[in-house]
Write an enzyme that holds these catalytic residues in place. Structure first.
Site, mmCIF file in Angstrom:
data_model
loop_
_atom_site.group_PDB
_atom_site.id
_atom_site.type_symbol
_atom_site.label_atom_id
_atom_site.label_comp_id
_atom_site.label_asym_id
_atom_site.label_seq_id
_atom_site.Cartn_x
_atom_site.Cartn_y
_atom_site.Cartn_z
ATOM 1 N N TYR A 42 -30.617 -22.545 -11.445
ATOM 2 C CA TYR A 42 -31.523 -23.116 -12.519
ATOM 3 C C TYR A 42 -32.678 -22.001 -12.569
ATOM 4 O O TYR A 42 -32.867 -21.750 -13.900
ATOM 5 C CB TYR A 42 -32.002 -24.398 -12.129
ATOM 6 C CG TYR A 42 -32.836 -25.014 -12.877
ATOM 7 C CD1 TYR A 42 -32.564 -25.426 -14.205
ATOM 8 C CD2 TYR A 42 -34.103 -25.533 -12.547
ATOM 9 C CE1 TYR A 42 -33.413 -26.259 -15.184
ATOM 10 C CE2 TYR A 42 -34.990 -26.155 -13.198
ATOM 11 C CZ TYR A 42 -34.606 -26.539 -14.480
ATOM 12 O OH TYR A 42 -35.581 -27.328 -15.490
ATOM 13 N N GLY A 54 -31.154 -32.991 -27.192
ATOM 14 C CA GLY A 54 -31.216 -33.463 -25.626
ATOM 15 C C GLY A 54 -32.010 -34.582 -25.710
ATOM 16 O O GLY A 54 -32.677 -35.068 -24.836
ATOM 17 N N ILE A 96 -25.385 -35.085 -26.807
ATOM 18 C CA ILE A 96 -23.901 -35.266 -26.607
ATOM 19 C C ILE A 96 -23.231 -36.833 -26.368
ATOM 20 O O ILE A 96 -22.290 -37.220 -26.482
ATOM 21 C CB ILE A 96 -23.491 -34.289 -25.691
ATOM 22 C CG1 ILE A 96 -22.176 -34.099 -25.631
ATOM 23 C CG2 ILE A 96 -23.746 -34.812 -24.104
ATOM 24 C CD1 ILE A 96 -21.468 -32.848 -24.841
ATOM 25 N N ARG A 97 -24.525 -37.743 -25.986
ATOM 26 C CA ARG A 97 -24.309 -39.035 -25.828
ATOM 27 C C ARG A 97 -25.465 -39.594 -26.439
ATOM 28 O O ARG A 97 -26.393 -39.426 -26.691
ATOM 29 C CB ARG A 97 -24.044 -39.244 -24.503
ATOM 30 C CG ARG A 97 -25.443 -38.920 -23.728
ATOM 31 C CD ARG A 97 -25.287 -39.160 -22.186
ATOM 32 N NE ARG A 97 -26.457 -38.091 -21.413
ATOM 33 C CZ ARG A 97 -27.370 -38.947 -20.897
ATOM 34 N NH1 ARG A 97 -27.848 -40.192 -21.086
ATOM 35 N NH2 ARG A 97 -28.358 -38.080 -20.620
ATOM 36 N N ASP A 104 -23.157 -31.457 -29.756
ATOM 37 C CA ASP A 104 -22.900 -30.448 -28.712
ATOM 38 C C ASP A 104 -23.609 -29.339 -28.825
ATOM 39 O O ASP A 104 -23.350 -28.592 -29.621
ATOM 40 C CB ASP A 104 -21.524 -30.238 -28.413
ATOM 41 C CG ASP A 104 -21.072 -29.479 -27.288
ATOM 42 O OD1 ASP A 104 -22.071 -29.156 -26.621
ATOM 43 O OD2 ASP A 104 -19.776 -29.188 -26.777
ATOM 44 N N LYS A 129 -33.605 -19.928 -16.111
ATOM 45 C CA LYS A 129 -34.894 -20.305 -16.719
ATOM 46 C C LYS A 129 -35.786 -18.862 -16.834
ATOM 47 O O LYS A 129 -36.245 -18.883 -17.862
ATOM 48 C CB LYS A 129 -35.953 -21.275 -15.932
ATOM 49 C CG LYS A 129 -35.662 -22.596 -16.109
ATOM 50 C CD LYS A 129 -35.567 -23.074 -17.660
ATOM 51 C CE LYS A 129 -35.133 -24.401 -17.771
ATOM 52 N NZ LYS A 129 -34.880 -24.806 -19.131
ATOM 53 N N GLN A 180 -34.364 -37.281 -20.053
ATOM 54 C CA GLN A 180 -35.653 -37.823 -19.504
ATOM 55 C C GLN A 180 -36.799 -37.578 -20.623
ATOM 56 O O GLN A 180 -37.529 -38.393 -21.169
ATOM 57 C CB GLN A 180 -35.965 -37.547 -18.112
ATOM 58 C CG GLN A 180 -37.014 -38.114 -17.450
ATOM 59 C CD GLN A 180 -37.800 -37.232 -16.625
ATOM 60 O OE1 GLN A 180 -37.506 -35.996 -16.224
ATOM 61 N NE2 GLN A 180 -38.627 -37.951 -15.790
HETATM 62 C C1 AKB Z 1 -35.861 -30.052 -11.368
HETATM 63 O O1 AKB Z 1 -36.026 -30.383 -10.290
HETATM 64 O O2 AKB Z 1 -34.807 -29.362 -11.398
HETATM 65 C C2 AKB Z 1 -36.681 -30.029 -12.568
HETATM 66 C C3 AKB Z 1 -37.859 -28.900 -12.729
HETATM 67 C C4 AKB Z 1 -38.849 -28.853 -11.793
HETATM 68 O O3 AKB Z 1 -37.707 -28.146 -13.643
HETATM 69 N N1 AKB Z 1 -37.468 -31.201 -12.484
#
Ligand code: AKB
Length: 313
Positions: A143, A9, A36-37, A53, A147, A13
């Site tokens: 997300y 990755g 991947i890029r 990948d 996590k 960022q």
């Molecule tokens: C997001 O906004 O999804 C991320 C994070 C807080 O993990 N920057």
């Protein structure tokens, strides 16, 4: 000889800046960038790069063998806002990438892993202010769910197979070298580009949505510092903190340097995600265990961002 390090990755960022900092510390040839890029010019020019990948276990194993990699920083992930639109894809990417790397350590092919968690593990039932290291953890975003599952799997691999994996819960990370993509805290990066270009910005969060944030230099510092700690007795995904602000508070500081800057607000679906997250984080455990402390405050962050984007203060 220093361990060979693989960043997966490296065009993202945090990955971009991590590669550059690790190359400064350990030498260009010892830090292999992969994504991947293709990425940032500095990353591509300063050392080895592999198109990779993270979902392809065999390709990862080949790169690990080719360079005799011993440490992996797994920075590829689908962030909060975009994950809400692609729940299954986000789950597949965020989980399978982690298993691919954890299994390499379980099989003793690599020695050490950094895997980032996030403040997204917390949910609406978590105390919002000064959120403790150990507290109610019931995320309501795709997300956040990935996590939290990732944290639990890291703890499992550590306990069961002795895998040395280390994590921090990143807050929103602010930087100018590479833009973030698909996060809820991204407004705090976009705002700088628009402040310079257009002198105005339409925030997708309400003016008083306070979230934990951190300047990139501190995020990189925390990451490397944790990886340099001698022993990893127990897996802990550490809270780390630097500052908290709302869009309105950030705009006020930007206005100090860009006086004609105007801010508008048009909250969208990302508001619900932000509302489920803490406003500030207690990182005393990281401070106690490995002496962690952020250095950059909101004023220095704003100045560094504007200067980094070539705005004359
Ligand atoms: C997001 O906004 O999804 C991320 C994070 C807080 O993990 N920057």
């Amino acid at each position: 000889m220093d361990d060979k390090i693989l960043i997966i990755g490296s065009s993202g960022q945090i990955g971009t800046e991590l590669v550059l900092k690790l190359r400064k510390i350990y030498g260009n040839e010892n830090v292999i960038a992969s994504d991947i890029r293709k990425g940032n010019y500095e990353v591509m020019e300063s050392g080895p790069f592999e198109l990779l990948d993270v979902m392809n276990k065999n390709d990862i194993a080949e790169v690990v063998e080719k360079y005799e990699i011993k440490q992996v920083y797994l920075m590829a992930a689908m962030l909060s806002a975009i994950a809400e639109r692609n729940p299954k894809k986000a789950w597949d990417l965020n989980m399978n990438s982690l298993f691919n790397i954890l299994d390499l350590a379980k099989d003793k092919i690599i020695d050490k892993i950094f895997w980032p968690s996030s403040i997204a593990v917390f949910g609406p039932d978590t105390p919002k202010m000064n959120t403790p290291q150990n507290t109610v953890i019931k995320p309501t975003t795709v997300y956040g769910i990935s996590k939290l599952a990732g944290e639990n799997w890291c703890a499992y691999y550590h306990k069961k197979y002795g895998v040395d994996v280390r994590s921090v819960r990143y807050p929103g990370v602010i930087s100018y070298k590479t833009t973030p993509g698909g996060g809820t805290t991204d407004y705090a990066v976009e705002i700088f580009y628009e402040a310079i270009r257009k002198k105005c910005y339409k925030s997708f969060l309400t003016e008083d949505t306070t979230l934990p944030m951190m300047y990139m230099d501190d995020a990189i510092d925390a990451t490397i510092k944790l990886m340099q700690v001698d022993k990893n007795k127990k897996y802990i995904s550490y809270n780390i903190a630097a500052m908290s602000f709302s869009p309105k508070e950030l705009s006020k500081v930007i206005k100090k340097y860009v006086p004609d800057f105007e801010m508008n607000y048009k909250p969208d679906s990302r508001q619900e995600i932000a509302d489920s997250w803490p406003q500030s984080i207690d990182d005393s455990k990281a401070n106690k265990d490995w002496n962690w402390k952020a250095k950059v405050d909101i004023d220095e962050l704003v100045r560094s961002m504007l200067q980094g984007l070539h705005y004359t203060l």
